[in-house]
Each structure stands twice: as C-alpha cells, then as structure tokens.
Design an enzyme around this catalytic site. Structure first.
Site, mmCIF file in Angstrom:
data_model
loop_
_atom_site.group_PDB
_atom_site.id
_atom_site.type_symbol
_atom_site.label_atom_id
_atom_site.label_comp_id
_atom_site.label_asym_id
_atom_site.label_seq_id
_atom_site.Cartn_x
_atom_site.Cartn_y
_atom_site.Cartn_z
ATOM 1 N N GLY A 98 0.831 -1.189 0.000
ATOM 2 C CA GLY A 98 0.000 0.000 0.000
ATOM 3 C C GLY A 98 0.869 1.243 0.000
ATOM 4 O O GLY A 98 2.049 1.196 0.351
ATOM 5 N N GLY A 149 0.367 -4.884 0.539
ATOM 6 C CA GLY A 149 -0.890 -4.867 -0.184
ATOM 7 C C GLY A 149 -0.911 -5.798 -1.384
ATOM 8 O O GLY A 149 -1.964 -6.328 -1.762
ATOM 9 N N GLU A 172 5.891 -5.472 7.430
ATOM 10 C CA GLU A 172 5.168 -4.454 8.202
ATOM 11 C C GLU A 172 5.793 -4.113 9.545
ATOM 12 O O GLU A 172 5.719 -2.966 9.998
ATOM 13 C CB GLU A 172 3.712 -4.901 8.401
ATOM 14 N N ASP A 180 -0.901 -7.338 7.783
ATOM 15 C CA ASP A 180 -2.353 -7.286 7.594
ATOM 16 C C ASP A 180 -2.762 -7.981 6.296
ATOM 17 O O ASP A 180 -2.224 -9.016 5.965
ATOM 18 C CB ASP A 180 -2.832 -5.824 7.643
#
Length: 476
Positions: A98, A149, A172, A180
């Site tokens: 992301g 992402g 992350e 996530d």
C-alpha cells in the site's frame, strides 16, 4: 446460502452482520482519482486486471481499489467472463504494498487524517475479501515484488503464480505496523512456524521459494505467462459446471505450461533441514520474550539465530507483540472475521506513533535510519496496551464486507503443494515407507497428480522428520 461468519469474540456479535435489505454498496471511482492507474482488458473468456503504477512499483492506493471493485462485481455476473487474472505493469512488481508514505503524511493531520487512513485499509480489506471468496477462477501473477498490499491481492486467490522474479515479504513490523491484508489467516496456516518467522522478521522468499513455502501454488518462468494467458482464454466451461469443476480445468491447463522447477542443486529449498527445525523450535513460543530466549539458546543454527536476534531487535516492540498475538488468534478466525478484526487493529496503529515514525525512518529518510519506537522496549509494552488492539469499543460496529461467503480453511488449498501435515499423514499410513522412501514419494506424487515440487517437498520432509533404523524408517 453460504454460512455466515462464526465469531468467538463477544464484541463482534454472533454472526457476520450483512445487510439484508439491499445489496452492499460497491465502491466507485471518485473525482480526482488517478487516470489509468489500473488497466482492464479482455481476451476471450479471460478478464485482465493490470496494476499500472510501475514507477511506484504498482503500490496500491484508494483510486486503484475503487476501479477494481466494480469490474470484479460486473464480471462475477457476466456469463462471458470465465477467468480473472491480476498482474502488475512492468517486470519489477505485482505490487510492492500500500502507499504507506501517503498514509503516514495523512496521519500527521490529526484525527481526520487517521480516520481517512483507516478508511483506506477498510476499502483494501474489502477487496481482498472479495478476491478470497470470488465465485470464479482467479489467478494472481506474483511476478516481481509482491509485498504488503500486493500479498493481499494474491495469497487468497485459488491460483498464485510465482516466477523467477518473485520477491515475497511481509515487512510491516519494520514500519511499526502489522502483517495485515489477511496475514492473520494465511500466515498461521503455513507449515510449522514458517508464518510466524516470516511475519516477525520480514524475511524474503524469492522465486521458487514462494512455492516451496506454500505462498504460491504454481511456478512458471516469466516468459511462459503470455502463452499461458492465451491458452486460458480459449477455455470453454459448461453452463452448469460447478466452481470446483472450473478450477480443476484451469489447474489442468496450467500444468500444460509447466516450465520445470530450478534444480535443487541450483536452488535448494531455503526453509529446510536444520534451519527449518530451528525455526519451528524458536518461533513456536507464546511470547516474543520466549522466542528471543530460544534464539539466544539456539546452538545448531547459531549464526542464523544471532542474525535473527539482531533483525528482530530493530523491529517495533509494539508491532512484534501485536503481531504474535494476531497470528495465534488468527488460527481460529474465519476469512471474514480476519479482515474485520484486522480493520480494527489497523485503526489502532493509525493513532499509534510507531507507524508514522517507522514509515519516515525506513521509507522516507535518505538514507534510511533506525526508527525511535514508542515504547522503546518489549518490557514497556504492557498486556493492556496489546489488548487494546483486539477489543472493540462499546457501540462500535465491525466493518461490513461485500460478500457473504466465508470459510475457516482455504477451500482450494489442494492446488498448491501438499502441507507437511498431509505428507506426514500419508507417510505414517503407508507401509512402503518401512522399505523405501523413494516408493512412498512416488506413490504420494501420483496421488497429487504429479505436480511439480511435490517430490522435492516430500523428500525434504522425510529427511527432516524421519530416521532410518534397523527396523526400517521411523517417524520422529
């Protein structure tokens, strides 16, 4: 109708609360969204989605997500759309993650910015859930960098293609966040403690290693992708064919384009042998502190353990503790509950200082610097602070998803390599193992449709998990 999500946390209620009065609203493009950041095309029965921000390694933003949603929903209903394939523009990345730099800058604007960032994650997770429960064959091409992402857009699909250019990682914890995009679901379901190791260390898997680890389901040389797409476009499904029948046909067709795996002499299995045993030994504990203690005591893989200790010590203490809790709880979450729970965890990180600090230190500073985490040590991160990431404030509802489909185990896992548990069950129940490992490997490979990589993985598991004695081969 598929069963709705079963949940175990009272704050989430007893069922997945989907709207029954009307269809959930599908996100659509907004004024100001970037033009052409996603390209759509058709080749007979194949619908192609190409992420198109090559200069930013196809990093994902809200504009891209809003473009993809309506197309997937349109193709879901179209009798002309047989297969969906997702890839990235250029040769460097499917998607590097992301656009967290934009989110970090947004968070510095206060509560409104943090809420906007949380809303982006909600949008992203809804898309990942649609892919995870898509009612038609979905293929993600993990050609190049596939991180963050990009992992969410790929690992939940029934077919995930790795190439010689694949670079997979969940980085992350290096930026004060958590793995996530459904990491709570797919990481704990990898063999042994591989998922815990990848989540806490951000270790990378390249090329065929993504297949061996269970992240990818297929491996092709990138030069074969064009011909594979053309062949898939020619497939014709019977009108009454079930999803399983359609997936089986796609799987058989993909096997026709096998380019072979690199030899084990050229590329041995990375997470194997004594290293893999050390990973399971050290990362199977219930607290970060115990994991670190196990690494300190590790003797068989001492150099690896020391390097891993140094790596983990640079990570956000809050991220480490939240991540380990997430992985242990996620073993029991359904795919729907996973994304709903992760949405709440992400919201907490958007208001936590480590996310902005981590992104600035690792991604925006030239050269990158070590982040100043708050709290700075594991001892300073209390159980109450970790609990906050997993509890829902009174009166707050969980995120509504756009699909009612749900499951607790991947329904299409058999298209990848067999799990270690499946190999063990077969070997234990096969009397030929007492006489010859080669025979049982042959028999198991035949059961798995002679899929590439099965023999190599089974040989590694048997070498690591069995002993040869006077009485024959014995399982450890």
């Amino acid at each position: 109708m598929p069963l709705r999500a079963k949940v175990t946390i009272p704050a989430f209620g007893t069922t997945s609360k989907m709207s029954t009065a009307s269809e959930p609203q599908i996100p659509k493009e907004l004024p100001g969204d970037e033009p052409d950041d996603v390209l759509f095309s058709s080749l007979y029965g194949v619908r192609l989605v190409e992420l198109n921000r090559p200069k930013k390694l196809n990093s994902l933003n809200g504009s891209m997500v809003r473009k993809i949603f309506p197309r997937l929903k349109e193709w879901e209903k179209s009798q002309l759309a047989n297969i969906v394939m997702l890839s990235g523009s250029g040769s460097k990345a499917l998607c590097a993650g992301g656009d967290v730099a934009a989110l970090a800058l947004q968070n510095e604007k206060g509560l409104a910015g943090q809420q906007a960032s949380t809303d982006f994650f909600g949008l992203e997770y809804k898309l990942d859930h649609v892919i995870a429960t898509y009612p038609k064959p979905f293929i993600s091409v993990m050609d190049g960098i596939t991180m963050g992402g990009g992992v969410g857009l790929s690992v939940h699909a029934p077919f995930r293609i790795a190439t010689e250019r694949t670079v997979f990682a969940m980085p992350e914890t290096t930026i004060g966040f958590f793995p996530d995009v459904g990491g709570s679901f797919f990481l704990p379901r990898l063999d042994g403690e591989i998922g815990t190791y990848l989540a806490l260390t951000s270790e990378r898997l390249t090329g065929v290693q993504a297949l061996y680890a269970g992240v990818a389901t297929h491996y092709f040389h990138s030069s074969a992708l064009g011909n594979l797409t053309a062949r898939l476009s020619e497939l014709v499904f019977h009108d009454r064919a079930s999803l399983a029948e359609r997936l089986d046909l796609v799987n058989r067709t993909m096997a026709e384009f096998s380019t072979g795996l690199p030899s084990l002499q050229e590329e041995p299995i990375q997470l194997a042998g004594s290293l893999r045993s050390a990973i399971d030994r050290c990362f199977g504990h219930s607290t970060i502190e115990k994991i670190l203690q196990a690494l300190e005591k590790e003797t068989e893989q001492k150099a690896w353990a020391q390097k891993t200790l140094e790596t983990v010590s640079q990570r956000s203490p809050t991220s480490l503790k939240v991540t380990l809790r997430q992985l242990r709880l996620g073993q029991k979450w359904s795919i729907s509950e996973t994304f709903q729970r992760e949405h709440h965890i992400a919201a907490n990180f958007m208001s936590h200082p480590d996310f902005v600090e981590g992104v600035k230190a690792r991604l925006m500073s030239k050269p990158p610097r070590q982040a100043s985490w708050q709290p700075a040590t594991l001892a300073d991160v209390s159980a109450d602070q970790v609990d906050k990431f997993f509890s829902i404030p009174k009166g707050q509802k969980r995120m509504e998803l756009l699909s009612e489909r749900d499951y607790k185990q991947y329904p299409h896992a058999h298209y990848g390599l067999p799990s270690e548990n499946e190999i063990e069950a077969f070997a234990r129940n096969n009397s030929s193992l007492q006489k010859s490992q080669s025979v049982v490997i042959r028999d198991f490979a035949a059961k798995w449709g002679a899929k590439e990589g099965v023999r190599e993985k089974m040989a590694e598991v048997l070498a690591r998990r069995t002993l040869t004695t006077e009485d024959g081969v014995q399982w450890k």
